[in-house]
Enzyme design. Sequence first.
Site, short mmCIF file in Angstrom:
data_model
loop_
_atom_site.label_atom_id
_atom_site.label_comp_id
_atom_site.label_asym_id
_atom_site.label_seq_id
_atom_site.Cartn_x
_atom_site.Cartn_y
_atom_site.Cartn_z
N ASN A 77 0.80 -1.23 0.00
CA ASN A 77 0.00 0.00 0.00
C ASN A 77 0.83 1.28 0.00
O ASN A 77 0.28 2.37 -0.03
CB ASN A 77 -1.01 -0.01 1.17
CG ASN A 77 -0.33 -0.18 2.50
OD1 ASN A 77 0.87 -0.40 2.57
ND2 ASN A 77 -1.11 -0.08 3.57
N ASN A 123 -4.36 -1.84 -3.77
CA ASN A 123 -3.69 -0.81 -2.99
C ASN A 123 -2.35 -0.38 -3.59
O ASN A 123 -1.94 0.77 -3.45
CB ASN A 123 -3.48 -1.28 -1.55
CG ASN A 123 -4.80 -1.36 -0.80
OD1 ASN A 123 -5.75 -0.65 -1.13
ND2 ASN A 123 -4.87 -2.21 0.19
#
Length: 198
Positions: A77, A123
Amino acid sequence: MMEQAAPWLIVGLGNPGTQYAGNRHNVGFFIADLLAERTRVKFGRHRKAVADVAEARLGVGVDAPRLILVKPLTFMNLSGGPAAALSQFYKVPAEQIIAVHDELDIPYGQLRLKVGGGEGGHNGLRSMTKSLATKEYVRVRFGVGRPPGRQDPADFVLSDFSTAERKELDFLVDRAADAVEAVVKGGLAAAQQTYHTA
């Protein structure tokens, strides 16, 4: 002296650490590793980014395209930070950045190549789009399929490929690496025609 053409920045998305090494979410790392193996280069920690990087040429001679192979070490992420830092360091335009990643919305083993578009809840892509401040980079999407039954997609991508999937995995990763090379050598449209058929 002629100005050197900008290299291609190929960002394999994944999570660092042995506990994630075989995960579906790490297929971008598998493909980056194979491209490094093919071009006989080794990954090393980059001084300007939290990433393992290998610099290669696709082919021989001064005109052979340069590749910067990247495995961010920030966790999925936050992948965009290293990608953006390296794109600035190597002066790579967005259209020569390729994100290689797993894709839930595509059946296992199928490839889809595109520029731009949404992140589909991925992500790593969301982070790249935010850090690069553009969606207009190339994505090589490796289908991992939807989770079986009611399994949470987040758990599914953080689990390893099944025994049945692993039988074909080397072949499919090889094909995905071919697709990345095809984008670099002949452009996206030609690569799509070859790799979207099967």
